[in-house]
Enzyme design. Structure first.
Site, mmCIF file in Angstrom:
data_model
loop_
_atom_site.group_PDB
_atom_site.id
_atom_site.type_symbol
_atom_site.label_atom_id
_atom_site.label_comp_id
_atom_site.label_asym_id
_atom_site.label_seq_id
_atom_site.Cartn_x
_atom_site.Cartn_y
_atom_site.Cartn_z
ATOM 1 N N LYS A 13 13.434 -4.080 -39.294
ATOM 2 C CA LYS A 13 12.533 -5.218 -38.978
ATOM 3 C C LYS A 13 13.075 -4.892 -37.241
ATOM 4 O O LYS A 13 11.875 -4.130 -36.221
ATOM 5 C CB LYS A 13 12.216 -6.130 -38.844
ATOM 6 C CG LYS A 13 11.675 -6.782 -39.838
ATOM 7 C CD LYS A 13 11.464 -8.269 -40.358
ATOM 8 C CE LYS A 13 12.775 -8.992 -39.917
ATOM 9 N NZ LYS A 13 13.543 -8.473 -41.709
ATOM 10 N N ARG A 88 9.705 -16.991 -40.608
ATOM 11 C CA ARG A 88 11.165 -16.966 -41.914
ATOM 12 C C ARG A 88 10.345 -18.081 -42.925
ATOM 13 O O ARG A 88 10.984 -18.025 -43.877
ATOM 14 C CB ARG A 88 11.972 -16.860 -41.412
ATOM 15 C CG ARG A 88 12.944 -15.615 -41.332
ATOM 16 C CD ARG A 88 13.943 -15.643 -41.660
ATOM 17 N NE ARG A 88 15.032 -14.627 -41.388
ATOM 18 C CZ ARG A 88 15.613 -13.307 -40.808
ATOM 19 N NH1 ARG A 88 15.623 -13.950 -39.852
ATOM 20 N NH2 ARG A 88 16.485 -12.835 -41.343
ATOM 21 N N ARG A 127 24.906 -0.036 -42.580
ATOM 22 C CA ARG A 127 24.877 -0.080 -41.095
ATOM 23 C C ARG A 127 25.862 -0.916 -40.348
ATOM 24 O O ARG A 127 26.663 -1.203 -41.080
ATOM 25 C CB ARG A 127 23.337 -1.144 -41.144
ATOM 26 C CG ARG A 127 23.079 -2.260 -41.589
ATOM 27 C CD ARG A 127 21.677 -2.881 -40.633
ATOM 28 N NE ARG A 127 21.876 -4.603 -41.368
ATOM 29 C CZ ARG A 127 21.096 -5.000 -41.003
ATOM 30 N NH1 ARG A 127 20.062 -4.279 -40.850
ATOM 31 N NH2 ARG A 127 20.932 -6.420 -41.514
ATOM 32 N N ARG A 135 27.796 -5.872 -39.056
ATOM 33 C CA ARG A 135 26.992 -7.977 -38.682
ATOM 34 C C ARG A 135 28.319 -8.471 -39.428
ATOM 35 O O ARG A 135 28.175 -7.872 -40.867
ATOM 36 C CB ARG A 135 25.956 -7.486 -38.746
ATOM 37 C CG ARG A 135 25.604 -8.035 -37.726
ATOM 38 C CD ARG A 135 24.146 -8.204 -37.533
ATOM 39 N NE ARG A 135 24.006 -8.743 -38.605
ATOM 40 C CZ ARG A 135 22.067 -9.686 -39.038
ATOM 41 N NH1 ARG A 135 21.172 -8.719 -38.784
ATOM 42 N NH2 ARG A 135 21.736 -10.427 -39.919
ATOM 43 N N ARG A 146 21.266 -13.826 -49.049
ATOM 44 C CA ARG A 146 19.842 -13.704 -47.936
ATOM 45 C C ARG A 146 18.673 -13.309 -48.842
ATOM 46 O O ARG A 146 17.849 -13.142 -48.073
ATOM 47 C CB ARG A 146 20.290 -13.307 -46.086
ATOM 48 C CG ARG A 146 21.440 -13.221 -45.895
ATOM 49 C CD ARG A 146 22.229 -12.028 -44.825
ATOM 50 N NE ARG A 146 20.899 -11.614 -43.770
ATOM 51 C CZ ARG A 146 21.729 -10.782 -43.055
ATOM 52 N NH1 ARG A 146 22.833 -9.612 -43.645
ATOM 53 N NH2 ARG A 146 20.546 -9.441 -42.527
HETATM 54 P P1 AMP Z 1 18.803 -11.397 -38.720
HETATM 55 O O1 AMP Z 1 19.611 -10.713 -38.107
HETATM 56 O O2 AMP Z 1 16.522 -11.832 -38.492
HETATM 57 O O3 AMP Z 1 19.126 -10.721 -40.489
HETATM 58 O O4 AMP Z 1 19.063 -13.335 -38.929
HETATM 59 C C1 AMP Z 1 20.219 -13.077 -38.899
HETATM 60 C C2 AMP Z 1 20.845 -14.658 -39.353
HETATM 61 O O5 AMP Z 1 19.792 -15.234 -38.426
HETATM 62 C C3 AMP Z 1 19.814 -15.058 -40.665
HETATM 63 O O6 AMP Z 1 20.201 -15.141 -41.879
HETATM 64 C C4 AMP Z 1 19.286 -16.792 -40.516
HETATM 65 O O7 AMP Z 1 20.685 -17.736 -40.737
HETATM 66 C C5 AMP Z 1 19.355 -16.530 -39.079
HETATM 67 N N1 AMP Z 1 17.919 -17.108 -38.594
HETATM 68 C C6 AMP Z 1 17.518 -15.656 -38.304
HETATM 69 N N2 AMP Z 1 15.812 -15.523 -37.980
HETATM 70 C C7 AMP Z 1 16.117 -16.868 -38.052
HETATM 71 C C8 AMP Z 1 14.894 -18.213 -38.639
HETATM 72 N N3 AMP Z 1 13.432 -17.457 -38.173
HETATM 73 N N4 AMP Z 1 15.064 -19.411 -38.975
HETATM 74 C C9 AMP Z 1 15.972 -19.395 -39.706
HETATM 75 N N5 AMP Z 1 16.944 -19.103 -39.700
HETATM 76 C C10 AMP Z 1 16.776 -17.599 -38.857
#
Ligand code: AMP
Length: 193
Positions: A13, A88, A127, A135, A146
């Protein structure tokens, strides 16, 4: 044009959102990036989010919804935006519809990156960010958590968009350019409407 990119962690994404931003000028809005910036800044939101993110769980909806609400109101989103990592949960999807209709905005395309989940753990494990670092939540145990949270809380929002005939599937297992080309076709078609 306003776009939602959906798909499990590691589906690509962020990569595709950045590509779209560079090509068309729609602004990438990544809730994950915004939260990581809050953590780095040591803000109240960051301090609350840090431990939750480290476990691969979701930050509470009200925090996320407020973040998006103020972000889409900024002038750099006027040409359009790409939601990357939001919504989400069902409650986030409903909150998004409410805030869009309040602002007289619509979503032009909801794009799901279809991927083989078995390959995601491996893909994420290898990655690295632009600075070469990994990360903290990209280690295999947290990735599995996740994916589990994705299946339980995010996958159920897919029928919400599917029912409305709004969900467009893209083959996320192609290479970056291959996926990009499929998305370009969607953007071109949406522009004609
Ligand atoms: P991402 O970089 O999109 O994979 O997000 C990393 C982490 O941030 C996720 O595993 C969640 O802990 C938190 N997070 C990101 N976006 C959301 C969302 N829309 N709702 C809840 N938690 C989020």
């Amino acid at each position: 044009m306003n776009i939602i990119l959906l798909g499990p962690p590691g589906a690509g994404k962020g990569t595709q959102a950045k590509r779209l931003e560079a090509l068309y000028g729609f602004k990438q809005i990544s809730t994950g990036d915004m939260l990581r910036a809050e953590v780095a800044a040591g803000s109240d939101i960051g301090n609350e989010a840090k431990a939750i993110m480290a476990k691969g769980q979701f930050v509470p909806d009200p925090i996320i919804v407020a973040m998006i609400q103020s972000r889409i109101a900024q002038s750099d989103c006027e040409r359009g935006f790409i939601l990357d990592g939001f919504p989400r949960t069902e409650s986030q999807a409903e909150a998004l519809d409410a805030m869009l209709s309040q602002r007289g905005l619509t979503i032009d395309a909801v794009i799901l990156l279809d991927v083989n989940e078995d390959e995601l753990v491996e893909r994420i494990a290898s990655r690295r960010g632009e600075d070469g670092t990994r990360r903290p939540d990209d280690n295999p145990d947290v990735v599995r958590a996740r994916l589990d949270v994705y299946r339980k809380q995010t996958a159920p929002i897919l029928p919400y968009y599917e029912k409305a005939g709004r969900l467009l599937h893209v083959d996320g297992m192609k290479d970056v350019e291959g996926v990009g080309k499929e998305i370009d076709a969607i953007v071109t078609a949406a522009k004609k409407h």
